[in-house]
Scaffold this motif. Structure first.
Motif, short mmCIF file in Angstrom:
data_model
loop_
_atom_site.label_atom_id
_atom_site.label_comp_id
_atom_site.label_asym_id
_atom_site.label_seq_id
_atom_site.Cartn_x
_atom_site.Cartn_y
_atom_site.Cartn_z
N ALA A 186 0.80 -1.23 0.00
CA ALA A 186 0.00 0.00 0.00
C ALA A 186 0.84 1.28 0.00
O ALA A 186 0.36 2.33 -0.42
CB ALA A 186 -0.92 -0.01 1.22
N THR A 187 2.04 1.20 0.49
CA THR A 187 2.91 2.39 0.49
C THR A 187 4.15 2.07 -0.32
O THR A 187 4.43 0.89 -0.61
CB THR A 187 3.34 2.77 1.92
N ARG A 213 -3.70 2.56 5.55
CA ARG A 213 -3.49 2.59 4.09
C ARG A 213 -3.45 1.19 3.50
O ARG A 213 -3.64 1.02 2.30
CB ARG A 213 -2.18 3.33 3.78
#
Ligand code: GUN
Ligand code: ZN
Length: 438
Positions: free
Chosen positions: A386-387, A414
């Motif tokens: 997600a990051t 996130r």
């Protein structure tokens, strides 16, 4: 009839993982289908078994579909005082907490904070939680009304507290009893609400109020009980001064008949041998609150000791002593606490705790905590890339265990790609950030 089919990788536990290679403890479909009818899971199959039907589906590949997270202990009324600068528990309670909770005498405030609180749960993939409300019955109405609106399975109750706190926050033994009884009748079993009788802790309840709590437990065996136990040294000494005839802190709750398989004991850090045995014998649940225990400097939970003694355990955020709504952040901090204890927690055991483990600790296995036929379709969809930092690390991940460990170590809201509550999308339909105005 409403039908939804999800496609993705599907992970669900069937028992507590005993080791990182305990593959019998979970089921994992590399390309799976979750078939949901009217909010319930009716089938979980390899995609190849469903594809020939040609039905519409929501494609969550390459993400991981898991049971929604369960948070065993938090205070929704502390949502606006997380990250308050305090030295330790009693100072934190007296300086910030008791001041903040007084605001819940106003219905408008309670409604606004409840709504924002549920948004945070959903943002973080939590589909069931056990919360303390304030001492005001209207805070409970706000809490369960919002859960009902969102069709969420939530547990909670009015805090009972009749001493050692500002007068505006205190009930009495009688009013705490009456209000709790009225709230149980109003909410327990309505929609998906379950009531927890909630004497805050020994320090803020007189013996008279403990007796009232005992009467409530006897009269409502279907309800849960939640309280705080052995979190901090100063709290323990004061509790023993207030209840000099009890053998130890756990003994106070034992003396008032408050222990049992539906009793959730937040923190349970500094217990002696006798107390550990009593928890095991009564089937009471010790609830591990890692971020809170680190933030307030309370101490290091002893998971292995409980496991050896046969004590049931759960894991929780403890907002607002806890510092994150995210069960991923909570698992990460839990891992670090256990590292300091020399107790290594494998990633399968971590994710078990946040899902089936907590469902079992609530005696709600069979209803929530698994992606399996007959269970509510309360689900989380996890994205381990997600990051940018997670995506970079994912390039070297070669196993499910590594992916889970990455999710818990670097993940947060996130990483929650989607959430389903009773089969309905819940995260992607949230509006943007909105703080309650007060
Ligand atoms: N003990 C009694 N009340 C509380 C509370 O609100 N938070 C924590 N962490 N411990 C408590
Ligand atoms: Zn708490």
């Amino acid at each position: 009839m409403s039908q939804t089919i999800l496609r993705g990788r599907v992970l669900s536990f069937v028992s507590e993982p005993q080791a990182i290679d305990d593959t019998a403890s979970y089921s994992y479909l590399q390309d799976g289908a979750v078939v949901i009818v009217d909010g319930k899971i009716v089938a979980v199959e390899p995609w190849s078994a469903i594809a020939p039907l040609g039905a519409d589906y929501i494609d969550h590949r390459p993400h991981l579909i898991m049971p929604g997270f369960i948070d065993m202990h938090l205070h929704y009324v502390q949502s606006q005082m997380i990250a308050s600068y305090a030295g330790s528990l009693l100072e934190w309670l007296n300086t910030y907490t008791f001041h903040e909770e007084q605001k819940f005498s106003q219905q408008g405030h309670a409604d606004a904070v409840a709504s924002a609180f549920y948004d945070e749960l959903i943002r973080n993939g939590t589909t069931t939680a056990v919360a303390y409300c304030s001492s005001h019955p209207r805070s409970v109405d706000a809490y369960f009304a919002e859960a009902e609106k969102r069709n969420m399975l939530m547990l909670g109750g009015k805090v009972m507290m009749d001493r050692n706190a500002p007068e505006a926050l205190c009930d009495t033994a009688q009013s705490g009893y009456d209000d709790t009884k009225m709230l149980i009748e109003r909410w327990h079993g309505r929609s998906r609400a379950l009531y927890a009788i909630s004497p805050r802790f020994a320090i803020t309840s007189t013996p008279g109020q403990m007796e009232a709590a005992q009467a409530l437990v006897r009269e409502h065996p279907q309800c849960y009980v939640q309280t705080h136990l052995s979190e901090n040294d100063g709290e323990i000494s004061l509790s023993m001064e207030l209840y000099p005839n009890s053998p130890d802190y756990t003994g106070i709750y034992e003396d008032y008949g408050l222990l049992g398989p539906k009793t959730l004991l937040g923190h349970s850090i500094h217990l002696n041998h006798r107390e550990t045995q009593v928890l095991a014998e009564t089937g009471s649940v010790a609830v591990f609150c890692p971020t809170s225990n680190l933030f307030l400097g309370s101490g290091l939970f002893d998971r292995e000791r409980f496991a050896k003694a046969g004590v049931r355990i759960g894991i929780a955020t403890d907002i607002g002593g806890g510092t994150s709504y995210s069960m991923l952040r909570t698992l990460d901090e839990g891992y670090k606490i256990l590292q300091l204890r020399g107790q290594r927690l494998n990633p399968f055991a971590s994710f078990y705790m946040a899902t089936l483990g907590n469902a079992r600790a609530l005696s709600l296995e069979g209803t929530i905590g698994a992606v399996a036929p007959g269970h509510a379709a309360d689900l989380v969809v996890l994205n381990a890339a997600a990051t940018s930092a997670m995506a970079l690390r994912m390039q070297t991940v070669t196993s499910l265990a590594e992916e889970l460990f990455l999710l818990q170590t670097l993940g947060d809201d996130r990483s929650i790609a989607e959430v389903y509550v009773a089969g309905a999308r819940a995260k992607s339909v949230l509006s943007g950030f909105s703080a309650p105005s007060s």
